[in-house]
Design an enzyme around this catalytic site. Sequence first.
Site, mmCIF file in Angstrom:
data_model
loop_
_atom_site.group_PDB
_atom_site.id
_atom_site.type_symbol
_atom_site.label_atom_id
_atom_site.label_comp_id
_atom_site.label_asym_id
_atom_site.label_seq_id
_atom_site.Cartn_x
_atom_site.Cartn_y
_atom_site.Cartn_z
ATOM 1 N N GLN A 150 -16.545 0.461 112.667
ATOM 2 C CA GLN A 150 -15.238 1.130 112.768
ATOM 3 C C GLN A 150 -14.228 0.616 111.740
ATOM 4 O O GLN A 150 -13.199 1.243 111.517
ATOM 5 C CB GLN A 150 -14.636 0.910 114.172
ATOM 6 C CG GLN A 150 -15.579 1.220 115.313
ATOM 7 C CD GLN A 150 -16.032 2.658 115.308
ATOM 8 O OE1 GLN A 150 -15.213 3.574 115.271
ATOM 9 N NE2 GLN A 150 -17.335 2.884 115.340
ATOM 10 N N SER A 162 -6.133 6.506 107.255
ATOM 11 C CA SER A 162 -4.935 7.242 106.870
ATOM 12 C C SER A 162 -5.035 7.854 105.474
ATOM 13 O O SER A 162 -5.291 7.167 104.474
ATOM 14 C CB SER A 162 -3.674 6.359 106.974
ATOM 15 O OG SER A 162 -2.668 6.792 106.114
ATOM 16 N N TYR A 172 -8.977 8.984 100.731
ATOM 17 C CA TYR A 172 -9.530 8.558 102.029
ATOM 18 C C TYR A 172 -10.796 9.346 102.352
ATOM 19 O O TYR A 172 -11.834 8.779 102.704
ATOM 20 C CB TYR A 172 -8.480 8.758 103.131
ATOM 21 C CG TYR A 172 -9.003 8.545 104.537
ATOM 22 C CD1 TYR A 172 -9.319 7.272 104.997
ATOM 23 C CD2 TYR A 172 -9.188 9.622 105.412
ATOM 24 C CE1 TYR A 172 -9.806 7.069 106.293
ATOM 25 C CE2 TYR A 172 -9.667 9.432 106.698
ATOM 26 C CZ TYR A 172 -9.980 8.153 107.137
ATOM 27 O OH TYR A 172 -10.457 7.964 108.405
ATOM 28 N N LYS A 212 -14.633 8.025 102.900
ATOM 29 C CA LYS A 212 -15.398 8.170 104.144
ATOM 30 C C LYS A 212 -16.719 8.905 103.873
ATOM 31 O O LYS A 212 -17.743 8.596 104.465
ATOM 32 C CB LYS A 212 -14.590 8.926 105.211
ATOM 33 C CG LYS A 212 -13.327 8.242 105.691
ATOM 34 C CD LYS A 212 -13.523 6.820 106.169
ATOM 35 C CE LYS A 212 -14.172 6.683 107.514
ATOM 36 N NZ LYS A 212 -14.209 5.253 107.955
ATOM 37 N N VAL A 221 -0.134 11.046 114.279
ATOM 38 C CA VAL A 221 1.020 11.820 114.747
ATOM 39 C C VAL A 221 1.335 11.624 116.236
ATOM 40 O O VAL A 221 2.515 11.518 116.607
ATOM 41 C CB VAL A 221 0.849 13.320 114.398
ATOM 42 C CG1 VAL A 221 -0.339 13.947 115.112
ATOM 43 C CG2 VAL A 221 2.112 14.092 114.711
HETATM 44 N N1 LIG Z 1 -8.076 7.475 114.403
HETATM 45 C C1 LIG Z 1 -8.601 8.609 113.984
HETATM 46 O O1 LIG Z 1 -8.117 9.693 114.300
HETATM 47 C C2 LIG Z 1 -9.828 8.615 113.114
HETATM 48 C C3 LIG Z 1 -10.337 9.858 112.682
HETATM 49 C C4 LIG Z 1 -11.473 9.865 111.879
HETATM 50 C C5 LIG Z 1 -12.105 8.670 111.542
HETATM 51 N N2 LIG Z 1 -11.576 7.491 111.951
HETATM 52 C C6 LIG Z 1 -12.257 6.250 111.568
HETATM 53 O O2 LIG Z 1 -12.425 5.464 112.724
HETATM 54 C C7 LIG Z 1 -12.373 4.083 112.400
HETATM 55 C C8 LIG Z 1 -11.382 3.352 113.298
HETATM 56 O O3 LIG Z 1 -10.087 3.907 113.134
HETATM 57 P P1 LIG Z 1 -8.845 3.465 114.037
HETATM 58 O O4 LIG Z 1 -8.008 4.676 114.267
HETATM 59 O O5 LIG Z 1 -9.309 2.673 115.194
HETATM 60 O O6 LIG Z 1 -8.044 2.547 113.005
HETATM 61 P P2 LIG Z 1 -7.420 1.093 113.194
HETATM 62 O O7 LIG Z 1 -6.620 0.861 111.951
HETATM 63 O O8 LIG Z 1 -6.769 0.962 114.517
HETATM 64 O O9 LIG Z 1 -8.707 0.162 113.196
HETATM 65 C C9 LIG Z 1 -9.345 -0.295 112.022
HETATM 66 C C10 LIG Z 1 -9.698 -1.759 112.230
HETATM 67 O O10 LIG Z 1 -10.413 -2.216 111.070
HETATM 68 C C11 LIG Z 1 -9.901 -3.485 110.695
HETATM 69 N N3 LIG Z 1 -10.115 -3.667 109.261
HETATM 70 C C12 LIG Z 1 -9.544 -2.965 108.240
HETATM 71 N N4 LIG Z 1 -9.956 -3.440 107.064
HETATM 72 C C13 LIG Z 1 -10.807 -4.461 107.326
HETATM 73 C C14 LIG Z 1 -11.546 -5.354 106.512
HETATM 74 N N5 LIG Z 1 -11.484 -5.305 105.165
HETATM 75 N N6 LIG Z 1 -12.302 -6.298 107.104
HETATM 76 C C15 LIG Z 1 -12.357 -6.382 108.458
HETATM 77 N N7 LIG Z 1 -11.683 -5.553 109.282
HETATM 78 C C16 LIG Z 1 -10.914 -4.613 108.723
HETATM 79 C C17 LIG Z 1 -8.427 -3.424 111.061
HETATM 80 O O11 LIG Z 1 -7.813 -4.691 111.183
HETATM 81 C C18 LIG Z 1 -8.485 -2.663 112.380
HETATM 82 O O12 LIG Z 1 -8.659 -3.531 113.484
HETATM 83 C C19 LIG Z 1 -12.029 4.023 110.905
HETATM 84 O O13 LIG Z 1 -13.243 3.857 110.206
HETATM 85 C C20 LIG Z 1 -11.448 5.382 110.609
HETATM 86 O O14 LIG Z 1 -11.655 5.763 109.264
HETATM 87 C C21 LIG Z 1 -10.447 7.426 112.728
#
Ligand SMILES: NC(=O)c1ccc[n+]([C@@H]2O[C@H](COP(=O)([O-])OP(=O)(O)OC[C@H]3O[C@@H](n4cnc5c(N)ncnc54)[C@H](O)[C@@H]3O)[C@@H](O)[C@H]2O)c1
Length: 327
Positions: free
Chosen positions: A77, A82, A145, A149, A189
């Site tokens: 994850q 963003s 972004y 991905k 959002v």
């Molecule tokens: N939230 C959404 O709507 C959404 C939609 C599509 C995909 N995603 C994907 O889901 C995943 C989780 O998203 P989220 O909303 O929980 O975001 P989030 O920012 O809450 O969680 C991301 C986590 O990754 C950690 N992180 C970032 N860079 C890092 C690094 N270099 N080393 C170690 N840890 C690191 C951050 O500290 C954080 O805890 C991401 O891969 C995101 O691209 C999220």
Amino acid sequence: MSQGKTYVVTGGAGFIGSNIAEALRRRGDRVRVLDNFSTGRRENLAAIGDVELIEGDLRDPQAVRRAVSGADGVFHQAALRSVPRSVDDPLSSNDVNVSGTLVLLMACREAKVRRVVYASSSSVYGDDPALPKVETLATRPISPYAVSKLAAEHYCQTFARLYGLETVSLRYFNVFGPRQNPESKYSAVIPRFLELALQGRALEVHGDGEQSRDFTYIDNVVGGNLLAMETPGVSGEVFNIACGTRHSLIAIADAIGDFLGRRLVREHVASRAGDVRHTLADISKAERLLGYRPSVDFADGMRRTCEYFVARFGAASEAGRRAAARP
Ligand SMILES: NC(=O)c1ccc[n+]([C@@H]2O[C@H](COP(=O)([O-])OP(=O)(O)OC[C@H]3O[C@@H](n4cnc5c(N)ncnc54)[C@H](O)[C@@H]3O)[C@@H](O)[C@H]2O)c1
């Protein structure tokens, strides 16, 4: 479902990762979290209980090797989430999301991890107006972004084909729910609207607010991840994980206003570069091959999310709102 296995959750201190970690702990698995707390929060881990924390960076091979050693599977994850963040700083998004994923896949191959479930994104479909998005559509990313991905998705598939490391990619569609962070200019959002509403401030709406998303409550995403880890015969596949319904930003603002029992003021500002107009998922592949079914619909998810934010931020915010409203 399996019992007593060891799973790694990269980004486990974040919104989605901490919810996956909690579900794994609840069913009795051991959980190891790799996180550098760049956007994640320690309080998210504290809420889960007994998890092993490896504080380190996804791009650091040593930390990653330590994290995946002896693990049965990895829920990947960690990323810089963003679209606007990646428009501001494409290099960092690429570095963490692509190079970081490659470091992880190499370590997993070496450690003979059985399967990696990767958090991909609906953004990979880009601005093709065809709806709903089905996995066979050509990808047309329109932001750094989305490119990052998609590149990592390709790496996952390539590792499955080339080295026999099982990988499954899940394209999440706008996830929302408890623990999503409202406190950044890059926040999503729904938490942002909720924070502004609770502070009595105008909701900042980009464009006309009629853009729509297949907003997906977190429990559905957690369920999709557990199925993707367990289901045999799906390595190398890509799945949409969503609800299969879409809602506009205006509808979100209205749902929050209804919950709070007051009319919310909206302030329309310029559209954001790199944003797509509408998303809507075809989830039939995940239903067919993973047995995935969204268990919480949009309305129920919004209610649960509003309840969480009011309980967590409401009291202090409400006092601020009253003070702001005083003549
Ligand atoms: N939230 C959404 O709507 C959404 C939609 C599509 C995909 N995603 C994907 O889901 C995943 C989780 O998203 P989220 O909303 O929980 O975001 P989030 O920012 O809450 O969680 C991301 C986590 O990754 C950690 N992180 C970032 N860079 C890092 C690094 N270099 N080393 C170690 N840890 C690191 C951050 O500290 C954080 O805890 C991401 O891969 C995101 O691209 C999220």
